[in-house]
Motif scaffolding. Structure first.
Motif, PDB file in Angstrom:
ATOM      1  N   VAL A   1      55.795  35.170  40.370  1.00 55.81           N
ATOM      2  CA  VAL A   1      56.528  34.272  39.488  1.00 55.81           C
ATOM      3  C   VAL A   1      56.360  32.834  39.900  1.00 55.81           C
ATOM      4  CG1 VAL A   1      59.171  34.119  39.475  1.00 55.81           C
ATOM      5  CG2 VAL A   1      58.362  36.232  39.313  1.00 55.81           C
ATOM      6  N   ILE A   2      56.385  32.998  41.056  1.00 54.87           N
ATOM      7  CA  ILE A   2      56.171  31.425  41.719  1.00 54.87           C
ATOM      8  C   ILE A   2      55.027  30.586  41.095  1.00 54.87           C
ATOM      9  CG2 ILE A   2      56.133  29.989  43.813  1.00 54.87           C
ATOM     10  CD1 ILE A   2      57.449  32.223  45.246  1.00 54.87           C
ATOM     11  N   THR A   3      53.946  31.110  41.240  1.00 54.92           N
ATOM     12  CA  THR A   3      52.712  30.705  40.857  1.00 54.92           C
ATOM     13  C   THR A   3      52.523  30.518  39.459  1.00 54.92           C
ATOM     14  OG1 THR A   3      51.766  32.858  40.874  1.00 54.92           O
ATOM     15  CG2 THR A   3      51.351  31.318  42.990  1.00 54.92           C
ATOM     16  N   ILE A   4      52.954  31.166  38.602  1.00 52.52           N
ATOM     17  CA  ILE A   4      52.999  31.270  36.995  1.00 52.52           C
ATOM     18  C   ILE A   4      54.153  30.187  36.645  1.00 52.52           C
ATOM     19  CG2 ILE A   4      54.592  32.894  36.486  1.00 52.52           C
ATOM     20  CD1 ILE A   4      52.605  33.641  34.225  1.00 52.52           C
TER      21      ILE A   4
ATOM     22  N   LEU B   1      44.296  26.473  32.581  1.00 44.86           N
ATOM     23  CA  LEU B   1      43.578  27.608  33.162  1.00 44.86           C
ATOM     24  C   LEU B   1      44.330  28.274  34.042  1.00 44.86           C
ATOM     25  CD1 LEU B   1      40.040  25.814  33.743  1.00 44.86           C
ATOM     26  CD2 LEU B   1      40.444  27.435  32.117  1.00 44.86           C
ATOM     27  N   ALA B   2      45.305  27.620  35.017  1.00 44.06           N
ATOM     28  CA  ALA B   2      46.115  28.664  35.922  1.00 44.06           C
ATOM     29  C   ALA B   2      47.107  29.510  35.106  1.00 44.06           C
ATOM     30  CB  ALA B   2      46.848  27.381  36.722  1.00 44.06           C
ATOM     31  N   VAL B   3      47.915  28.719  34.344  1.00 42.56           N
ATOM     32  CA  VAL B   3      48.929  29.733  33.571  1.00 42.56           C
ATOM     33  C   VAL B   3      48.058  30.604  32.676  1.00 42.56           C
ATOM     34  CG1 VAL B   3      49.123  28.398  31.434  1.00 42.56           C
ATOM     35  CG2 VAL B   3      51.140  29.658  32.332  1.00 42.56           C
ATOM     36  N   PHE B   4      47.232  30.432  32.024  1.00 44.05           N
ATOM     37  CA  PHE B   4      46.219  31.260  31.001  1.00 44.05           C
ATOM     38  C   PHE B   4      46.053  32.518  32.188  1.00 44.05           C
ATOM     39  CE2 PHE B   4      42.418  33.253  29.630  1.00 44.05           C
ATOM     40  CZ  PHE B   4      42.688  33.579  28.295  1.00 44.05           C
ATOM     41  N   ASN B   5      45.402  32.352  33.085  1.00 44.80           N
ATOM     42  CA  ASN B   5      44.684  33.523  34.024  1.00 44.80           C
ATOM     43  C   ASN B   5      45.888  34.242  34.620  1.00 44.80           C
ATOM     44  OD1 ASN B   5      41.685  33.478  34.264  1.00 44.80           O
ATOM     45  ND2 ASN B   5      42.123  31.406  34.090  1.00 44.80           N
ATOM     46  N   LEU B   6      47.124  33.700  34.917  1.00 45.88           N
ATOM     47  CA  LEU B   6      48.360  34.400  35.548  1.00 45.88           C
ATOM     48  C   LEU B   6      48.838  35.359  34.464  1.00 45.88           C
ATOM     49  CD1 LEU B   6      49.320  31.511  37.960  1.00 45.88           C
ATOM     50  CD2 LEU B   6      48.534  33.950  38.609  1.00 45.88           C
ATOM     51  N   ILE B   7      48.743  35.242  33.233  1.00 50.18           N
ATOM     52  CA  ILE B   7      49.024  36.249  32.110  1.00 50.18           C
ATOM     53  C   ILE B   7      48.890  37.561  32.604  1.00 50.18           C
ATOM     54  CG2 ILE B   7      49.209  36.878  29.856  1.00 50.18           C
ATOM     55  CD1 ILE B   7      48.575  33.957  29.136  1.00 50.18           C
ATOM     56  N   PRO B   8      50.124  38.318  32.757  1.00 49.28           N
ATOM     57  CA  PRO B   8      49.727  39.483  33.486  1.00 49.28           C
ATOM     58  C   PRO B   8      49.459  40.765  32.102  1.00 49.28           C
ATOM     59  CG  PRO B   8      52.131  39.583  32.987  1.00 49.28           C
ATOM     60  CD  PRO B   8      51.442  38.089  32.486  1.00 49.28           C
ATOM     61  N   VAL B   9      48.026  40.447  31.648  1.00 48.69           N
ATOM     62  CA  VAL B   9      47.859  41.279  30.693  1.00 48.69           C
ATOM     63  C   VAL B   9      46.220  41.746  30.876  1.00 48.69           C
ATOM     64  CG1 VAL B   9      49.460  40.598  28.804  1.00 48.69           C
ATOM     65  CG2 VAL B   9      47.189  39.393  28.984  1.00 48.69           C
TER      66      VAL B   9
ATOM     67  N   GLY C   1      46.480  37.635  36.571  1.00 51.13           N
ATOM     68  CA  GLY C   1      47.938  37.757  36.709  1.00 51.13           C
ATOM     69  C   GLY C   1      48.293  39.359  36.606  1.00 51.13           C
ATOM     70  N   SER C   2      47.628  40.323  36.095  1.00 50.80           N
ATOM     71  CA  SER C   2      47.807  41.710  36.172  1.00 50.80           C
ATOM     72  C   SER C   2      47.634  42.280  37.443  1.00 50.80           C
ATOM     73  CB  SER C   2      47.316  42.390  34.947  1.00 50.80           C
ATOM     74  OG  SER C   2      45.732  42.313  35.546  1.00 50.80           O
ATOM     75  N   LYS C   3      46.740  41.637  38.363  1.00 52.00           N
ATOM     76  CA  LYS C   3      46.496  42.171  39.750  1.00 52.00           C
ATOM     77  C   LYS C   3      47.384  41.736  40.507  1.00 52.00           C
ATOM     78  CE  LYS C   3      42.274  41.372  38.088  1.00 52.00           C
ATOM     79  NZ  LYS C   3      40.848  40.857  38.058  1.00 52.00           N
ATOM     80  N   VAL C   4      47.584  40.312  40.263  1.00 54.95           N
ATOM     81  CA  VAL C   4      48.642  39.725  41.338  1.00 54.95           C
ATOM     82  C   VAL C   4      49.884  40.118  41.301  1.00 54.95           C
ATOM     83  CG1 VAL C   4      49.720  37.418  41.779  1.00 54.95           C
ATOM     84  CG2 VAL C   4      47.242  37.388  41.239  1.00 54.95           C
ATOM     85  N   LEU C   5      50.584  40.554  39.850  1.00 52.88           N
ATOM     86  CA  LEU C   5      51.715  41.032  39.819  1.00 52.88           C
ATOM     87  C   LEU C   5      51.880  42.758  40.485  1.00 52.88           C
ATOM     88  CD1 LEU C   5      54.230  40.938  38.518  1.00 52.88           C
ATOM     89  CD2 LEU C   5      53.612  41.724  36.388  1.00 52.88           C
ATOM     90  N   ARG C   6      50.650  43.390  40.308  1.00 53.11           N
ATOM     91  CA  ARG C   6      50.912  44.522  40.836  1.00 53.11           C
ATOM     92  C   ARG C   6      50.889  44.389  42.435  1.00 53.11           C
ATOM     93  NH1 ARG C   6      46.876  46.231  37.225  1.00 53.11           N
ATOM     94  NH2 ARG C   6      45.105  45.647  38.950  1.00 53.11           N
ATOM     95  N   TRP C   7      50.254  43.437  43.110  1.00 54.34           N
ATOM     96  CA  TRP C   7      50.366  43.256  44.544  1.00 54.34           C
ATOM     97  C   TRP C   7      51.738  42.734  45.014  1.00 54.34           C
ATOM     98  CZ3 TRP C   7      49.147  37.675  46.523  1.00 54.34           C
ATOM     99  CH2 TRP C   7      49.320  37.962  47.883  1.00 54.34           C
ATOM    100  N   ASN C   8      52.081  41.452  44.231  1.00 51.96           N
ATOM    101  CA  ASN C   8      52.990  40.843  44.838  1.00 51.96           C
ATOM    102  C   ASN C   8      54.072  40.274  43.574  1.00 51.96           C
ATOM    103  OD1 ASN C   8      55.098  38.886  46.159  1.00 51.96           O
ATOM    104  ND2 ASN C   8      54.117  39.395  48.138  1.00 51.96           N
ATOM    105  N   GLY C   9      54.971  40.637  43.223  1.00 52.92           N
ATOM    106  CA  GLY C   9      55.794  40.039  41.969  1.00 52.92           C
ATOM    107  C   GLY C   9      56.387  38.738  42.231  1.00 52.92           C
ATOM    108  N   LEU C  10      56.885  38.630  43.505  1.00 54.14           N
ATOM    109  CA  LEU C  10      57.355  37.026  43.865  1.00 54.14           C
ATOM    110  C   LEU C  10      56.266  36.210  43.860  1.00 54.14           C
ATOM    111  CD1 LEU C  10      59.838  35.490  44.791  1.00 54.14           C
ATOM    112  CD2 LEU C  10      59.313  36.202  46.949  1.00 54.14           C
ATOM    113  N   ILE C  11      55.196  36.360  44.507  1.00 51.13           N
ATOM    114  CA  ILE C  11      54.267  35.201  44.547  1.00 51.13           C
ATOM    115  C   ILE C  11      53.670  34.939  42.873  1.00 51.13           C
ATOM    116  CG2 ILE C  11      51.798  34.902  44.915  1.00 51.13           C
ATOM    117  CD1 ILE C  11      52.387  36.405  47.598  1.00 51.13           C
TER     118      ILE C  11
END
Length: 213
Positions: free
Chosen positions: A185-188, A160-168, A173-183
Protein backbone atom coordinates in the motif's frame (compact mmCIF):
# COMPACT_ATOMS: atom_id res chain seq x y z
CA UNK A 1 28.99 -13.57 -7.51
CA UNK A 2 27.24 -11.40 -10.10
CA UNK A 3 27.36 -12.91 -13.59
CA UNK A 4 25.60 -12.15 -16.85
CA UNK A 5 25.18 -14.64 -19.67
CA UNK A 6 25.48 -13.55 -23.31
CA UNK A 7 21.81 -14.36 -23.81
CA UNK A 8 20.86 -12.22 -20.81
CA UNK A 9 22.85 -9.23 -22.08
CA UNK A 10 21.24 -9.63 -25.51
CA UNK A 11 17.74 -9.83 -24.01
CA UNK A 12 18.35 -6.76 -21.84
CA UNK A 13 19.61 -4.76 -24.81
CA UNK A 14 16.68 -5.70 -27.06
CA UNK A 15 14.15 -5.00 -24.31
CA UNK A 16 15.84 -1.68 -23.53
CA UNK A 17 15.61 -0.50 -27.14
CA UNK A 18 11.98 -1.59 -27.60
CA UNK A 19 10.73 -0.15 -24.31
CA UNK A 20 12.61 3.12 -24.98
CA UNK A 21 10.97 3.42 -28.40
CA UNK A 22 7.57 2.64 -26.87
CA UNK A 23 7.86 5.49 -24.37
CA UNK A 24 9.20 7.83 -27.08
CA UNK A 25 6.10 7.07 -29.17
CA UNK A 26 3.87 7.62 -26.15
CA UNK A 27 5.37 10.97 -25.16
CA UNK A 28 5.27 12.36 -28.73
CA UNK A 29 1.60 11.55 -29.27
CA UNK A 30 2.30 8.68 -31.67
CA UNK A 31 4.35 10.85 -34.00
CA UNK A 32 7.04 8.47 -35.28
CA UNK A 33 9.31 11.22 -36.65
CA UNK A 34 9.29 13.05 -33.31
CA UNK A 35 9.65 9.73 -31.46
CA UNK A 36 12.89 8.95 -33.27
CA UNK A 37 14.11 12.48 -32.48
CA UNK A 38 13.58 12.17 -28.72
CA UNK A 39 14.54 8.48 -28.56
CA UNK A 40 18.04 9.23 -27.17
CA UNK A 41 16.45 11.37 -24.45
CA UNK A 42 13.91 8.67 -23.63
CA UNK A 43 16.71 6.11 -23.49
CA UNK A 44 18.29 7.92 -20.54
CA UNK A 45 15.14 7.65 -18.43
CA UNK A 46 14.30 4.16 -19.62
CA UNK A 47 17.92 3.06 -19.47
CA UNK A 48 18.14 4.06 -15.85
CA UNK A 49 14.60 2.93 -15.07
CA UNK A 50 14.24 -0.35 -16.94
CA UNK A 51 17.78 -1.70 -16.64
CA UNK A 52 18.23 -0.80 -12.97
CA UNK A 53 14.73 -2.09 -12.17
CA UNK A 54 15.68 -5.50 -13.51
CA UNK A 55 19.12 -5.39 -11.90
CA UNK A 56 17.39 -4.59 -8.61
CA UNK A 57 15.56 -7.90 -8.88
CA UNK A 58 18.73 -9.72 -9.91
CA UNK A 59 20.90 -8.32 -7.11
CA UNK A 60 18.21 -9.02 -4.51
CA UNK A 61 17.99 -12.62 -5.70
CA UNK A 62 21.77 -12.99 -5.53
CA UNK A 63 21.69 -11.48 -2.03
CA UNK A 64 19.54 -14.42 -0.92
CA UNK A 65 21.87 -16.89 -2.61
CA UNK A 66 19.84 -17.64 -5.74
CA UNK A 67 20.75 -17.64 -9.41
CA UNK A 68 18.79 -15.02 -11.34
CA UNK A 69 18.66 -14.23 -15.05
CA UNK A 70 16.71 -11.77 -17.17
CA UNK A 71 14.77 -13.22 -20.11
CA UNK A 72 12.79 -11.26 -22.64
CA UNK A 73 9.17 -12.05 -23.49
CA UNK A 74 8.74 -11.65 -27.28
CA UNK A 75 4.99 -11.12 -27.00
CA UNK A 76 5.61 -8.50 -24.33
CA UNK A 77 7.86 -6.55 -26.71
CA UNK A 78 5.10 -6.47 -29.33
CA UNK A 79 2.46 -5.51 -26.74
CA UNK A 80 4.66 -2.67 -25.44
CA UNK A 81 5.02 -1.19 -28.93
CA UNK A 82 1.37 -1.63 -29.89
CA UNK A 83 0.05 -0.28 -26.57
CA UNK A 84 2.12 2.91 -26.98
CA UNK A 85 -0.15 3.86 -29.91
CA UNK A 86 -3.16 3.68 -27.58
CA UNK A 87 -1.92 6.15 -24.97
CA UNK A 88 -0.12 3.86 -22.50
CA UNK A 89 2.76 1.40 -22.38
CA UNK A 90 2.33 -2.16 -21.19
CA UNK A 91 5.87 -2.25 -19.82
CA UNK A 92 6.49 -5.99 -19.47
CA UNK A 93 9.06 -6.90 -22.15
CA UNK A 94 10.58 -9.57 -19.93
CA UNK A 95 11.43 -10.49 -16.37
CA UNK A 96 14.20 -11.65 -14.06
CA UNK A 97 13.72 -15.31 -13.24
CA UNK A 98 14.97 -16.49 -9.85
CA UNK A 99 16.08 -20.10 -9.57
CA UNK A 100 16.17 -21.84 -6.19
CA UNK A 101 14.92 -24.98 -4.48
CA UNK A 102 12.69 -22.97 -2.15
CA UNK A 103 12.13 -19.23 -2.29
CA UNK A 104 10.15 -18.10 0.74
CA UNK A 105 7.22 -15.69 0.45
CA UNK A 106 9.23 -13.05 2.30
CA UNK A 107 12.26 -13.45 0.03
CA UNK A 108 10.05 -13.39 -3.05
CA UNK A 109 8.35 -10.25 -1.79
CA UNK A 110 11.64 -8.45 -1.13
CA UNK A 111 13.02 -9.53 -4.50
CA UNK A 112 9.85 -8.30 -6.20
CA UNK A 113 9.67 -4.91 -4.48
CA UNK A 114 13.32 -4.11 -5.12
CA UNK A 115 12.61 -3.16 -8.74
CA UNK A 116 9.80 -0.65 -8.06
CA UNK A 117 11.79 0.86 -5.18
CA UNK A 118 14.69 1.44 -7.57
CA UNK A 119 12.27 3.26 -9.89
CA UNK A 120 10.89 5.43 -7.07
CA UNK A 121 14.41 6.40 -5.96
CA UNK A 122 15.45 7.17 -9.54
CA UNK A 123 12.32 9.28 -10.09
CA UNK A 124 13.15 11.34 -7.00
CA UNK A 125 16.76 11.75 -8.14
CA UNK A 126 15.61 12.98 -11.56
CA UNK A 127 13.17 15.36 -9.86
CA UNK A 128 15.89 16.65 -7.54
CA UNK A 129 18.22 17.36 -10.46
CA UNK A 130 15.36 19.04 -12.34
CA UNK A 131 14.72 21.33 -9.37
CA UNK A 132 18.42 22.17 -9.11
CA UNK A 133 18.94 23.09 -12.78
CA UNK A 134 15.54 24.64 -13.55
CA UNK A 135 16.39 28.33 -12.81
CA UNK A 136 19.52 28.18 -14.97
CA UNK A 137 17.78 26.25 -17.78
CA UNK A 138 16.20 29.51 -18.99
CA UNK A 139 19.64 30.68 -20.11
CA UNK A 140 21.22 27.48 -21.39
CA UNK A 141 20.19 25.23 -24.27
CA UNK A 142 22.11 22.29 -22.85
CA UNK A 143 20.42 22.67 -19.47
CA UNK A 144 17.04 22.79 -21.21
CA UNK A 145 17.82 19.41 -22.74
CA UNK A 146 19.00 18.17 -19.34
CA UNK A 147 15.73 19.36 -17.81
CA UNK A 148 13.77 17.49 -20.49
CA UNK A 149 15.80 14.35 -19.73
CA UNK A 150 15.03 14.72 -16.01
CA UNK A 151 11.34 15.37 -16.71
CA UNK A 152 11.04 12.20 -18.79
CA UNK A 153 13.14 10.32 -16.24
CA UNK A 154 10.77 11.30 -13.44
CA UNK A 155 7.66 10.46 -15.46
CA UNK A 156 8.94 7.15 -16.83
CA UNK A 157 10.30 5.87 -13.52
CA UNK A 158 7.15 6.87 -11.64
CA UNK A 159 5.08 5.03 -14.23
CA UNK A 160 7.30 1.94 -14.19
CA UNK A 161 7.01 1.76 -10.39
CA UNK A 162 3.22 2.00 -10.26
CA UNK A 163 2.74 -0.29 -13.28
CA UNK A 164 4.86 -3.06 -11.81
CA UNK A 165 3.12 -2.74 -8.43
CA UNK A 166 -0.31 -3.50 -9.90
CA UNK A 167 -1.29 -6.77 -8.13
CA UNK A 168 -2.32 -8.74 -11.19
CA UNK A 169 -0.93 -11.60 -13.27
CA UNK A 170 2.78 -12.12 -12.57
CA UNK A 171 3.66 -8.46 -11.93
CA UNK A 172 5.71 -7.51 -8.88
CA UNK A 173 2.68 -6.14 -7.04
CA UNK A 174 0.98 -9.52 -6.72
CA UNK A 175 4.01 -11.02 -4.98
CA UNK A 176 4.60 -7.99 -2.77
CA UNK A 177 0.93 -7.97 -1.71
CA UNK A 178 1.08 -11.65 -0.72
CA UNK A 179 4.15 -10.94 1.39
CA UNK A 180 3.19 -7.67 3.12
CA UNK A 181 0.03 -5.71 2.37
CA UNK A 182 1.11 -2.59 4.26
CA UNK A 183 4.38 -2.28 2.36
CA UNK A 184 2.50 -2.76 -0.91
CA UNK A 185 0.00 0.00 0.00
CA UNK A 186 2.75 2.45 0.95
CA UNK A 187 4.89 1.87 -2.15
CA UNK A 188 2.05 1.91 -4.69
CA UNK A 189 0.60 5.03 -3.02
CA UNK A 190 3.93 6.86 -3.37
CA UNK A 191 4.37 5.70 -6.97
CA UNK A 192 0.73 6.45 -7.77
CA UNK A 193 0.89 10.01 -6.43
CA UNK A 194 4.08 10.70 -8.38
CA UNK A 195 2.58 9.30 -11.57
CA UNK A 196 -0.69 11.19 -11.10
CA UNK A 197 1.01 14.56 -10.76
CA UNK A 198 3.42 13.91 -13.64
CA UNK A 199 0.46 13.06 -15.90
CA UNK A 200 -1.83 15.89 -14.77
CA UNK A 201 0.04 19.06 -13.83
CA UNK A 202 3.34 18.05 -15.43
CA UNK A 203 6.90 17.88 -14.15
CA UNK A 204 7.67 21.54 -14.80
CA UNK A 205 4.77 22.66 -12.63
CA UNK A 206 5.85 20.22 -9.92
CA UNK A 207 9.32 21.78 -10.00
CA UNK A 208 7.92 25.31 -9.96
CA UNK A 209 5.78 24.43 -6.94
CA UNK A 210 8.78 23.00 -5.10
CA UNK A 211 10.97 26.05 -5.64
CA UNK A 212 8.09 28.47 -5.06
CA UNK A 213 7.70 30.03 -8.52
Amino acid sequence: MIRFTKTEVRDLLISFIVISLSFAILFTGRNLASAIYILPIAMVGVGAGFILHELGHKFASIHFGYWAEYKLWPAGLVIALVSSFFGFVFAAPGAVYTYGNFVSERENGIISISGPIVNIILALIFLGVAVFIYPAAFYSGSLQIAFLVCSLGFSINSYLAVFNLIPVWNLDGSKVLRWNGLIWVITIAIAGIMTYFSMTIGVENIVRAIIGL
